[in-house]
Motif scaffolding. Structure first.
Motif, PDB file in Angstrom:
ATOM      1  N   LEU A 179      56.382 -64.965 -24.883  1.00  0.00           N
ATOM      2  CA  LEU A 179      55.107 -65.511 -24.397  1.00  0.00           C
ATOM      3  C   LEU A 179      55.022 -67.033 -24.576  1.00  0.00           C
ATOM      4  N   LYS A 180      55.975 -67.589 -25.349  1.00  0.00           N
ATOM      5  CA  LYS A 180      55.992 -69.052 -25.489  1.00  0.00           C
ATOM      6  C   LYS A 180      56.504 -69.731 -24.227  1.00  0.00           C
ATOM      7  N   GLN A 181      57.224 -68.934 -23.401  1.00  0.00           N
ATOM      8  CA  GLN A 181      57.759 -69.527 -22.163  1.00  0.00           C
ATOM      9  C   GLN A 181      56.649 -69.529 -21.111  1.00  0.00           C
ATOM     10  N   VAL A 182      56.229 -70.708 -20.746  1.00  0.00           N
ATOM     11  CA  VAL A 182      55.115 -70.825 -19.793  1.00  0.00           C
ATOM     12  C   VAL A 182      55.623 -70.613 -18.367  1.00  0.00           C
ATOM     13  N   ASN A 183      54.957 -69.715 -17.651  1.00  0.00           N
ATOM     14  CA  ASN A 183      55.283 -69.490 -16.247  1.00  0.00           C
ATOM     15  C   ASN A 183      54.733 -70.672 -15.440  1.00  0.00           C
ATOM     16  N   PRO A 184      55.616 -71.452 -14.809  1.00  0.00           N
ATOM     17  CA  PRO A 184      55.134 -72.650 -14.091  1.00  0.00           C
ATOM     18  C   PRO A 184      54.075 -72.314 -13.037  1.00  0.00           C
ATOM     19  N   GLU A 185      54.155 -71.117 -12.469  1.00  0.00           N
ATOM     20  CA  GLU A 185      53.170 -70.727 -11.446  1.00  0.00           C
ATOM     21  C   GLU A 185      51.759 -70.681 -12.027  1.00  0.00           C
ATOM     22  N   SER A 186      51.680 -70.246 -13.320  1.00  0.00           N
ATOM     23  CA  SER A 186      50.354 -70.102 -13.941  1.00  0.00           C
ATOM     24  C   SER A 186      49.672 -71.466 -14.103  1.00  0.00           C
ATOM     25  N   LEU A 187      50.472 -72.535 -14.140  1.00  0.00           N
ATOM     26  CA  LEU A 187      49.893 -73.878 -14.309  1.00  0.00           C
ATOM     27  C   LEU A 187      49.270 -74.390 -13.020  1.00  0.00           C
ATOM     28  N   LYS A 188      49.583 -73.688 -11.910  1.00  0.00           N
ATOM     29  CA  LYS A 188      49.068 -74.161 -10.611  1.00  0.00           C
ATOM     30  C   LYS A 188      47.675 -73.610 -10.295  1.00  0.00           C
ATOM     31  N   VAL A 233      49.559 -73.797 -23.656  1.00  0.00           N
ATOM     32  CA  VAL A 233      48.984 -72.842 -22.705  1.00  0.00           C
ATOM     33  C   VAL A 233      49.452 -71.449 -23.109  1.00  0.00           C
ATOM     34  N   LYS A 234      48.504 -70.599 -23.466  1.00  0.00           N
ATOM     35  CA  LYS A 234      48.848 -69.249 -23.901  1.00  0.00           C
ATOM     36  C   LYS A 234      48.928 -68.338 -22.677  1.00  0.00           C
ATOM     37  N   GLN A 235      50.052 -67.679 -22.577  1.00  0.00           N
ATOM     38  CA  GLN A 235      50.365 -66.899 -21.383  1.00  0.00           C
ATOM     39  C   GLN A 235      49.760 -65.490 -21.414  1.00  0.00           C
ATOM     40  N   PRO A 236      49.431 -64.952 -20.237  1.00  0.00           N
ATOM     41  CA  PRO A 236      48.919 -63.580 -20.172  1.00  0.00           C
ATOM     42  C   PRO A 236      50.024 -62.565 -20.448  1.00  0.00           C
ATOM     43  N   ASP A 237      49.638 -61.389 -20.923  1.00  0.00           N
ATOM     44  CA  ASP A 237      50.631 -60.377 -21.303  1.00  0.00           C
ATOM     45  C   ASP A 237      50.495 -59.062 -20.539  1.00  0.00           C
ATOM     46  N   THR A 238      49.492 -58.936 -19.677  1.00  0.00           N
ATOM     47  CA  THR A 238      49.350 -57.660 -18.957  1.00  0.00           C
ATOM     48  C   THR A 238      49.084 -57.887 -17.474  1.00  0.00           C
ATOM     49  N   LYS A 239      49.615 -56.928 -16.679  1.00  0.00           N
ATOM     50  CA  LYS A 239      49.362 -57.020 -15.235  1.00  0.00           C
ATOM     51  C   LYS A 239      47.946 -56.521 -14.976  1.00  0.00           C
ATOM     52  N   ASN A 240      47.267 -57.165 -14.048  1.00  0.00           N
ATOM     53  CA  ASN A 240      45.909 -56.720 -13.734  1.00  0.00           C
ATOM     54  C   ASN A 240      45.775 -56.495 -12.235  1.00  0.00           C
ATOM     55  N   GLY A 241      45.539 -55.244 -11.874  1.00  0.00           N
ATOM     56  CA  GLY A 241      45.483 -54.884 -10.466  1.00  0.00           C
ATOM     57  C   GLY A 241      44.277 -55.461  -9.754  1.00  0.00           C
ATOM     58  N   LYS A 242      43.167 -55.583 -10.463  1.00  0.00           N
ATOM     59  CA  LYS A 242      41.921 -56.019  -9.837  1.00  0.00           C
ATOM     60  C   LYS A 242      42.009 -57.450  -9.303  1.00  0.00           C
ATOM     61  N   ARG A 259      53.119 -78.204 -34.836  1.00  0.00           N
ATOM     62  CA  ARG A 259      54.269 -77.935 -33.951  1.00  0.00           C
ATOM     63  C   ARG A 259      54.665 -76.473 -33.919  1.00  0.00           C
ATOM     64  N   ILE A 260      54.198 -75.713 -34.883  1.00  0.00           N
ATOM     65  CA  ILE A 260      54.550 -74.284 -34.922  1.00  0.00           C
ATOM     66  C   ILE A 260      53.425 -73.510 -34.251  1.00  0.00           C
ATOM     67  N   SER A 261      53.803 -72.632 -33.324  1.00  0.00           N
ATOM     68  CA  SER A 261      52.780 -71.911 -32.566  1.00  0.00           C
ATOM     69  C   SER A 261      52.465 -70.556 -33.215  1.00  0.00           C
ATOM     70  N   TYR A 262      51.388 -69.973 -32.757  1.00  0.00           N
ATOM     71  CA  TYR A 262      50.989 -68.649 -33.255  1.00  0.00           C
ATOM     72  C   TYR A 262      52.112 -67.637 -33.045  1.00  0.00           C
ATOM     73  N   GLU A 263      52.768 -67.719 -31.899  1.00  0.00           N
ATOM     74  CA  GLU A 263      53.814 -66.749 -31.581  1.00  0.00           C
ATOM     75  C   GLU A 263      54.939 -66.802 -32.609  1.00  0.00           C
ATOM     76  N   ASP A 264      55.304 -68.013 -33.062  1.00  0.00           N
ATOM     77  CA  ASP A 264      56.369 -68.154 -34.072  1.00  0.00           C
ATOM     78  C   ASP A 264      55.982 -67.410 -35.349  1.00  0.00           C
ATOM     79  N   VAL A 265      54.731 -67.572 -35.762  1.00  0.00           N
ATOM     80  CA  VAL A 265      54.280 -66.967 -37.023  1.00  0.00           C
ATOM     81  C   VAL A 265      54.086 -65.459 -36.844  1.00  0.00           C
ATOM     82  N   LYS A 266      53.570 -65.073 -35.681  1.00  0.00           N
ATOM     83  CA  LYS A 266      53.350 -63.639 -35.448  1.00  0.00           C
ATOM     84  C   LYS A 266      54.676 -62.868 -35.537  1.00  0.00           C
TER      85      LYS A 266
END
Lengths: 515, 63
Positions: B49-58, A242-251, A371-378
């Motif tokens: 960013l590799k650390q997954v926020n558990p809240e986002s999985l909900k 699961v790729k995590q978001p990187d920016t806050k979004n006010g909308k 097993r190696i993710s994009y973030e590791d290589v980036k």
């Protein structure tokens, strides 16, 4: 029975009706609006519709057996299949074509085949297994590139026709919501190739959990959360990241993926050809709602032009639009990037204020051995960028950009084989032993690929995963090797990896090897 | 891809009358120090960013 009709709005609507769904209902659906466009002149330009009125769809049969057959209502098990052709003909000409086995004239007729839509015999949510041709496509780095397709063999009245596509269907809101349907499309790419077992929407939903996230029964399905999406993927034999978001979004008052990160992730994982599931917040009359779509292609305008001074440039930044299956609209929907960090989907176009859509996470499906993710290589590429940026400063005649992709090693070797490296160097790489999956970070100056740094995608992230450094410019390797040696202590600091020293040794060793 | 692959001459990627050779970066080169420290920051942010926020999985995908 066969019906042959000219393609127009009314015939399209009438061909999609069933005993539970009238043409007016069909015309009110998003899918009708989308298919009208996609199959029309601006899309793949259908001219004729052929209706096969009694068709067994294996996909629907699974769902029929597990749910619809158990209803009091006598839902049929037979579907209807609607075929599209990019040529004008009538029933007589079609029947003649079915009997024509002359290789030349037969090829001429069947090359106009555009694919089919299965119409399920259930109320409203009728769009079943659908395989349609894509827009005209180019190849990697050149125009439209649909990397998430496979070849389907369509059997029609004794003919076998090949269509390059990815299967689509709409959610039936009983056995599958959008999340299940997005997984179903993604799995369609790998089934029969790397995954032996076919999974219908009901089986995918069953893989996700024993019950809904609110504690109620799984069917009728109320949707899946991201964790359940991952469980369904793992149930199929793949693994998920699961790729995590990187920016806050006010909308939407939650974090979202920035345009650059989204493009990097899509580009990075496109090399494996497995479609990527995006969890998006779409604008509706009742505010933002979470939805899932399946990305399978993009359009690029390489090479990169202009970016913020001091910022690293990614080849991924040249992605202009992406293509995704959206089960509530249709296959290959076009998605543009907006300036405020959002994307423009069909939901945005359909919304009164054209509010943007936002990507809140990306679920990447992978083979377990990756097993190696994009973030590791980036993180490693950012270190390499420092070295080359300092060396190249003011000397190179074009902008430097990086392309990071995971590839099957056989595909990487194909790229090497078609390169203009000297034969001995080429043979050395082609005959070298490589893991099945490799990360490749390619460095470009303008359009010219100057370096490939390859990494073992099956290793552990704490190890030194470097495999090879390949240089496409005569005389460059030794200059870079000397530059690293002359500033060794400084460049160790450019890597935050625990084995930074080993990475520097790897670079020197690779770059010092004879050309 | 093959259109961009090929063994090029170094001069092909350099500005006219430019050469490319190794040099030693001085210890007090502030620009380089800054570049490395900014890169380290970006690397940490990337790996975070590799650390997954558990809240986002909900997030329930149901529409």
């Amino acid at each position: 029975m066969i019906s042959v009709l000219p393609f127009n709005d009314d015939n399209l609507a009438n061909s999609l009706v069933n005993d539970y769904t009238t043409a007016d209902v069909i015309k009110s659906k998003n899918h009708f609006a989308y298919f009208k466009y996609y199959l029309g002149k601006e899309g793949i330009d259908a001219k004729t519709i052929v209706i096969e009125d009694k068709y067994i769809s294996k996909d629907y049969l699974h769902d029929y057996a597990s749910y619809y057959s158990l209803c009091f209502e006598d839902y049929p098990k037979f579907c209807k299949r609607v075929h599209f052709f990019a040529a004008d003909f009538d029933l007589t000409k079609f029947e003649a074509a079915l009997l024509d086995f002359d290789p030349e004239s037969s090829k001429e007729f069947w090359q106009h085949y555009l694919g089919f839509i299965v119409v399920k015999p259930i109320p409203v949510n009728v769009i079943g297994y659908t395989v349609l041709k894509t827009y005209e496509a180019g190849k990697d780095l050149e125009g439209r590139y649909f990397w998430g397709l496979k070849v389907y063999k369509v059997h029609l009245f004794g003919r076998e026709i090949e269509v390059k596509s990815l299967a689509f269907q709409e959610q039936d809101r009983v056995l599958a919501a959008c999340a299940t349907t997005s997984i179903w499309s993604m799995l369609n790419k790998v089934i029969g190739d790397t995954l032996p077992t076919y999974r219908s929407p009901s089986q995918i939903t069953n893989d996700a959990d024993k019950m809904s996230q609110d504690g109620s029964r799984l069917f009728p399905n109320k949707g899946l959360n991201v964790l359940q999406i991952c469980q369904a993927i793992i149930g199929s034999g793949l693994v998920s990241e699961v790729k995590q978001p990187d920016t806050k979004n006010g909308k939407i008052k939650q974090m979202a993926l920035s345009e650059s990160l989204l493009k990097q992730i899509i580009r990075a994982y496109s090399g494996l050809g497995i479609p990527i599931i995006l969890v998006v917040q779409v604008p509706t009359v009742n505010g933002y709602r979470a939805h899932a779509i399946t990305v399978l292609g993009f359009k690029q305008a390489f090479p990169p032009v202009g970016s913020e001074p001091g910022e690293i440039a990614w080849v991924a930044d040249t992605i202009e639009r992406i293509y995704a299956h959206d089960d509530q609209w249709g296959p290959f929907t076009r998605i543009k990037f907006l300036e405020d960090g959002g994307i423009e989907t069909n939901w945005t176009e359909d919304h009164k204020q054209n509010d943007p859509t936002f990507v809140v996470s990306a679920v990447v499906s992978l083979f377990p051995k990756v097993r190696i993710s994009y973030e590791d290589v980036k993180a490693l590429v950012l270190g390499l960028e420092v070295i080359l940026k300092i060396l190249f400063e003011k000397s190179v005649n074009n902008r430097v950009s990086w392309d990071v992709r995971i590839l099957y090693s056989e595909d990487f070797k194909k790229e090497i084989a078609t390169s203009h490296l000297e034969h001995p160097e080429k043979l050395k790489i082609l005959t070298s032993s490589m893991p099945r999956y490799v990360w490749v970070a390619s460095c470009y100056v303008g359009r010219d690929r100057i370096f490939d740094f390859s990494f073992d995608a099956t290793n552990v992230a704490d190890a030194m995963i470097g495999l090879q450094a390949i240089c496409y410019v005569t005389g460059l390797k030794s200059v870079v090797a000397n530059f690293i040696k002359d500033n060794r202590a400084r460049f160790v600091q450019a890597f935050t990896h625990k084995l930074a020293e080993r990475y520097i040794e790897f670079l020197i060793e690779q770059l010092e090897s004879p050309e | 891809m093959d259109m961009s692959l090929g063994k090029l001459n170094l001069s092909h990627i350099l500005k006219p009358n430019s050469t490319l050779q190794s040099f030693q970066i001085k210890d007090n080169n502030k620009a380089v120090n800054k570049m490395i420290s900014e890169t380290n920051k970006k690397q940490e942010e990337t790996l975070k960013l590799k650390q997954v926020n558990p809240e986002s999985l909900k997030t329930v995908v149901q529409f």
